[in-house]
Design a protein around this motif. Sequence first.
Motif, PDB file in Angstrom:
ATOM      1  N   ARG A 110     -33.602 -24.263  13.071  1.00  0.00           N
ATOM      2  CA  ARG A 110     -35.021 -24.172  12.689  1.00  0.00           C
ATOM      3  C   ARG A 110     -35.545 -22.761  12.931  1.00  0.00           C
ATOM      4  O   ARG A 110     -36.329 -22.225  12.146  1.00  0.00           O
ATOM      5  N   ARG A 111     -35.101 -22.161  14.021  1.00  0.00           N
ATOM      6  CA  ARG A 111     -35.574 -20.814  14.355  1.00  0.00           C
ATOM      7  C   ARG A 111     -35.067 -19.794  13.334  1.00  0.00           C
ATOM      8  O   ARG A 111     -35.821 -18.951  12.858  1.00  0.00           O
ATOM      9  N   ILE A 112     -33.801 -19.897  12.978  1.00  0.00           N
ATOM     10  CA  ILE A 112     -33.229 -18.927  12.037  1.00  0.00           C
ATOM     11  C   ILE A 112     -33.791 -19.156  10.633  1.00  0.00           C
ATOM     12  O   ILE A 112     -33.962 -18.223   9.853  1.00  0.00           O
ATOM     13  N   ASN A 113     -34.112 -20.409  10.346  1.00  0.00           N
ATOM     14  CA  ASN A 113     -34.669 -20.725   9.022  1.00  0.00           C
ATOM     15  C   ASN A 113     -35.973 -19.979   8.762  1.00  0.00           C
ATOM     16  O   ASN A 113     -36.380 -19.794   7.623  1.00  0.00           O
ATOM     17  N   LYS A 114     -36.635 -19.545   9.845  1.00  0.00           N
ATOM     18  CA  LYS A 114     -37.932 -18.855   9.678  1.00  0.00           C
ATOM     19  C   LYS A 114     -37.760 -17.374   9.343  1.00  0.00           C
ATOM     20  O   LYS A 114     -38.734 -16.688   9.052  1.00  0.00           O
ATOM     21  N   ILE A 115     -36.541 -16.857   9.430  1.00  0.00           N
ATOM     22  CA  ILE A 115     -36.355 -15.417   9.212  1.00  0.00           C
ATOM     23  C   ILE A 115     -36.612 -15.060   7.749  1.00  0.00           C
ATOM     24  O   ILE A 115     -35.920 -15.556   6.848  1.00  0.00           O
ATOM     25  N   GLU A 116     -37.614 -14.225   7.555  1.00  0.00           N
ATOM     26  CA  GLU A 116     -37.983 -13.873   6.185  1.00  0.00           C
ATOM     27  C   GLU A 116     -36.935 -12.985   5.524  1.00  0.00           C
ATOM     28  O   GLU A 116     -36.374 -12.104   6.177  1.00  0.00           O
ATOM     29  N   GLY A 117     -36.688 -13.233   4.259  1.00  0.00           N
ATOM     30  CA  GLY A 117     -35.732 -12.389   3.527  1.00  0.00           C
ATOM     31  C   GLY A 117     -34.323 -12.936   3.561  1.00  0.00           C
ATOM     32  O   GLY A 117     -33.475 -12.542   2.760  1.00  0.00           O
ATOM     33  N   LEU A 118     -34.054 -13.867   4.497  1.00  0.00           N
ATOM     34  CA  LEU A 118     -32.740 -14.512   4.534  1.00  0.00           C
ATOM     35  C   LEU A 118     -32.775 -15.663   3.521  1.00  0.00           C
ATOM     36  O   LEU A 118     -33.798 -16.346   3.398  1.00  0.00           O
ATOM     37  N   HIS A 119     -31.683 -15.858   2.775  1.00  0.00           N
ATOM     38  CA  HIS A 119     -31.708 -16.896   1.751  1.00  0.00           C
ATOM     39  C   HIS A 119     -30.860 -18.112   2.065  1.00  0.00           C
ATOM     40  O   HIS A 119     -31.182 -19.212   1.675  1.00  0.00           O
ATOM     41  N   ARG A 120     -29.748 -17.873   2.722  1.00  0.00           N
ATOM     42  CA  ARG A 120     -28.854 -19.014   2.955  1.00  0.00           C
ATOM     43  C   ARG A 120     -28.308 -19.006   4.373  1.00  0.00           C
ATOM     44  O   ARG A 120     -27.908 -17.964   4.884  1.00  0.00           O
TER      45      ARG A 120
ATOM     46  N   LYS B  21     -31.211 -33.900  10.457  1.00  0.00           N
ATOM     47  CA  LYS B  21     -32.607 -33.755  10.017  1.00  0.00           C
ATOM     48  C   LYS B  21     -32.918 -32.276   9.737  1.00  0.00           C
ATOM     49  O   LYS B  21     -33.545 -31.938   8.735  1.00  0.00           O
ATOM     50  N   ALA B  22     -32.440 -31.427  10.630  1.00  0.00           N
ATOM     51  CA  ALA B  22     -32.705 -29.983  10.452  1.00  0.00           C
ATOM     52  C   ALA B  22     -32.040 -29.475   9.171  1.00  0.00           C
ATOM     53  O   ALA B  22     -32.624 -28.689   8.418  1.00  0.00           O
ATOM     54  N   VAL B  23     -30.823 -29.949   8.903  1.00  0.00           N
ATOM     55  CA  VAL B  23     -30.132 -29.526   7.677  1.00  0.00           C
ATOM     56  C   VAL B  23     -30.940 -29.993   6.459  1.00  0.00           C
ATOM     57  O   VAL B  23     -31.131 -29.254   5.497  1.00  0.00           O
ATOM     58  N   ALA B  24     -31.438 -31.223   6.530  1.00  0.00           N
ATOM     59  CA  ALA B  24     -32.204 -31.773   5.407  1.00  0.00           C
ATOM     60  C   ALA B  24     -33.524 -31.019   5.224  1.00  0.00           C
ATOM     61  O   ALA B  24     -33.947 -30.770   4.095  1.00  0.00           O
ATOM     62  N   GLU B  25     -34.150 -30.651   6.325  1.00  0.00           N
ATOM     63  CA  GLU B  25     -35.503 -30.073   6.247  1.00  0.00           C
ATOM     64  C   GLU B  25     -35.545 -28.570   6.015  1.00  0.00           C
ATOM     65  O   GLU B  25     -36.467 -28.063   5.392  1.00  0.00           O
ATOM     66  N   CYS B  26     -34.593 -27.836   6.570  1.00  0.00           N
ATOM     67  CA  CYS B  26     -34.664 -26.366   6.510  1.00  0.00           C
ATOM     68  C   CYS B  26     -34.228 -25.892   5.120  1.00  0.00           C
ATOM     69  O   CYS B  26     -33.077 -26.130   4.715  1.00  0.00           O
ATOM     70  N   ASP B  27     -35.123 -25.230   4.417  1.00  0.00           N
ATOM     71  CA  ASP B  27     -34.822 -24.857   3.030  1.00  0.00           C
ATOM     72  C   ASP B  27     -33.655 -23.884   2.901  1.00  0.00           C
ATOM     73  O   ASP B  27     -32.945 -23.886   1.903  1.00  0.00           O
ATOM     74  N   LYS B  28     -33.420 -23.065   3.925  1.00  0.00           N
ATOM     75  CA  LYS B  28     -32.340 -22.074   3.800  1.00  0.00           C
ATOM     76  C   LYS B  28     -30.975 -22.631   4.186  1.00  0.00           C
ATOM     77  O   LYS B  28     -29.947 -22.063   3.850  1.00  0.00           O
ATOM     78  N   VAL B  29     -30.979 -23.719   4.935  1.00  0.00           N
ATOM     79  CA  VAL B  29     -29.701 -24.295   5.374  1.00  0.00           C
ATOM     80  C   VAL B  29     -29.046 -24.997   4.181  1.00  0.00           C
ATOM     81  O   VAL B  29     -29.637 -25.874   3.561  1.00  0.00           O
ATOM     82  N   CYS B  30     -27.833 -24.565   3.858  1.00  0.00           N
ATOM     83  CA  CYS B  30     -27.146 -25.051   2.664  1.00  0.00           C
ATOM     84  C   CYS B  30     -26.662 -26.493   2.828  1.00  0.00           C
ATOM     85  O   CYS B  30     -26.380 -26.935   3.937  1.00  0.00           O
ATOM     86  N   GLU B  31     -26.529 -27.167   1.691  1.00  0.00           N
ATOM     87  CA  GLU B  31     -26.152 -28.584   1.689  1.00  0.00           C
ATOM     88  C   GLU B  31     -24.633 -28.702   1.761  1.00  0.00           C
ATOM     89  O   GLU B  31     -23.970 -29.111   0.799  1.00  0.00           O
ATOM     90  N   HIS B  32     -24.085 -28.302   2.856  1.00  0.00           N
ATOM     91  CA  HIS B  32     -22.629 -28.384   3.037  1.00  0.00           C
ATOM     92  C   HIS B  32     -22.331 -28.596   4.517  1.00  0.00           C
ATOM     93  O   HIS B  32     -22.756 -27.802   5.347  1.00  0.00           O
ATOM     94  N   ILE B  33     -21.621 -29.661   4.805  1.00  0.00           N
ATOM     95  CA  ILE B  33     -21.230 -29.890   6.207  1.00  0.00           C
ATOM     96  C   ILE B  33     -19.710 -30.017   6.283  1.00  0.00           C
ATOM     97  O   ILE B  33     -19.105 -30.833   5.581  1.00  0.00           O
TER      98      ILE B  33
ATOM     99  N   LYS C   8     -25.137 -38.386   3.893  1.00  0.00           N
ATOM    100  CA  LYS C   8     -25.309 -38.572   2.442  1.00  0.00           C
ATOM    101  C   LYS C   8     -26.704 -39.099   2.107  1.00  0.00           C
ATOM    102  O   LYS C   8     -27.265 -38.761   1.073  1.00  0.00           O
ATOM    103  N   GLU C   9     -27.250 -39.946   2.993  1.00  0.00           N
ATOM    104  CA  GLU C   9     -28.586 -40.485   2.732  1.00  0.00           C
ATOM    105  C   GLU C   9     -29.659 -39.412   2.870  1.00  0.00           C
ATOM    106  O   GLU C   9     -30.626 -39.382   2.130  1.00  0.00           O
ATOM    107  N   GLN C  10     -29.460 -38.542   3.845  1.00  0.00           N
ATOM    108  CA  GLN C  10     -30.561 -37.625   4.173  1.00  0.00           C
ATOM    109  C   GLN C  10     -30.474 -36.258   3.513  1.00  0.00           C
ATOM    110  O   GLN C  10     -31.486 -35.602   3.311  1.00  0.00           O
ATOM    111  N   VAL C  11     -29.269 -35.796   3.221  1.00  0.00           N
ATOM    112  CA  VAL C  11     -29.132 -34.457   2.640  1.00  0.00           C
ATOM    113  C   VAL C  11     -28.737 -34.618   1.173  1.00  0.00           C
ATOM    114  O   VAL C  11     -27.600 -34.984   0.861  1.00  0.00           O
TER     115      VAL C  11
END
Length: 439
Positions: free
Chosen positions: A222-232, A249-261, A293-296
Amino acid sequence: MESKFYIETWGCQMNAEDSEKLSGMLKKLNYTSTENKDEADLIIFNTCCVRENAELKVFGNLGVLRKLKAKNPNLIITVCGCMMQENKMAEDIKKRFPFVDIIMGTHNIQMFPSYLKEVKESRKSILEIWDKEEDIIEGLPIDRESKIKAFVTIMYGCNNFCTYCIVPYVRGRERSRKPSDIEAEIKKLVGEGYKEVTLLGQNVNSYGKGLEEEINFAGLLRRINKIEGLHRIRFMTSHPKDLTDDVIKAVAECDKVCEHIHLPVQSGSSEIMKKMNRHYDRDYYMSLIKKIKEQVKDVAITTDIIVGFPGETEKDFEDTLSLVEEVRYDSAFTFLYSIREGTPAAKLPSQIPEDVKHERFNRLVEAVNRICAEKNKEYEGKVVEILVEGKSKNNDGKLMGRTRTGKLVNFIGSEDAIGKLINVKITKAQSFSLVGEEI
Ligand code: SAH
Ligand code: SF4
Ligand code: F3S
C-alpha cells in the motif's frame, strides 16, 4: 588503458541483484563491462547451488578458464555466490582450480573492492567466506541491467527450511529492509525513469518481521502504491503459508500492483507437502487459489513444482497433475528433485530412480504447456496494456513487452515506444507468448 570485466550469473534474482551490485562497485573503480570473456581483465562467476545441474555448469565453465588464465596471467578470476557458502565447497574450488584469485561468499560482496585491490597489489589469492549474515548494508552502488524495470530486494535470507532446499543455509536468516529505505530507492528509480519494480524476497509475505516499525507486506504494498510516477509493482516469491487475506486484498485494491501471483505449490499431494515442511496442505492451497481468483480480476497464477521428492508415489504424482488441472496455471517452473547435501530430504530413504522422475516430469510438462497455451488463447482479440521493454529476442525487428499479468507480447512498433506503456491488440497466441499490434 581501462580495465574490462565480465560477469556470469547463475541462479535467481538474488544473485542477479548481487551481480548488479558488483558491477556497480566496479564501474565506480572505472572498470567497463564486456560480453566477451577473451578481452576481460577480470572475470566473475556468481554461482548458484539450488540444484546439482547449476553446480555442474559452474565446474564446466571454470575448467575453460584455465586456458584463458594461461594466455593472460594478469587476468583476475573471482568466484562468488551461493555455492561458495556450501560446506567445504570454497576449499574444494581452490584445490581443483588453483588459478582462481578471489573466492568470496554471499555475505561479504561489499568487501569486493578491497579484495580486488589486495590481489592486484600482492598477486596472492584470497579465500574469504563469512558464515553469518551481517546487518543489511544500504547504499551500495548498483548498475541495473534494465532502465525500465528494476528488481528491488525487500528482504534477504529465508527461515523456512523446506526439507529439499539449500537456500536457508547459503543465504542466512530472514532480514527485512526498512520501508523508508525501500521507498527511497524506488522514488530514486522513478526519478531516473523506471516504470516498474519487482519486490524481491524468498518469502515476501513474511516481510517486516523484526523491524522496529510495525509493518507487514500488505502495508508495504500500500505504501509503495502511493509513489507517484511508478506504474507497475510486482513481487516474488509468495509462500502460500504466509499469504494473508490482507495481502490478497492489497493486490486487488492497489492500482499499480499487477494481477500476477507466483505461488509455488511444489507438490499436489498433502503427504508430500508435509514431508517438504511447507506448512500447508492441498485444501489450504486450493482455498487460497479460490480467494485470489475471486478477488483479483483476470489474475495470472504461476508456480514452481518439484517432481520426484523422496517417497513420491505414483498416486502422489497424480495429485500433482490433478492440482495443475484444477488451478490451471498460466505457467509453471518444473524441476526434477535434486539431492542437496546437508538438507533433511537428502537423508530420506526411498529416493526416486532417475527414470521414474523423468517419466513423471515429461507428463507434468505436457500438462503445464497445454494449459499455458490454452490460457494464452484466451487473450486472442483482447486489448491489453503492455510495458515495452525493448527489441524482441527473436531478432525479427519486432518489439517486446509484458502485460500486467506477465505475458510476453511481441509486436511491430517504432522504437520510440520502448519504455512506454501502450495498448496492443492480441492477434495471435503462441505456446509461450503472444503476438499483438499497436492500436
Ligand atoms: N523461495 C522460493 C523459491 C526458491 S528456489 C519459494 O519458496 O518458492 C526456487 C525453486 O527451486 C523452488 O520453488 C523449488 O521449486 C526449486 N527447488 C529448490 N530446491 C530444490 C531441489 N533440491 N531440487 C529441485 N528443485 C528445487
Ligand atoms: Fe527454499 Fe523453502 Fe526458503 Fe523457498 S521458502 S527458499 S523453497 S527453504
Ligand atoms: Fe540459487 Fe542462491 Fe538463488 S542457491 S536459486 S542463487 S538464492
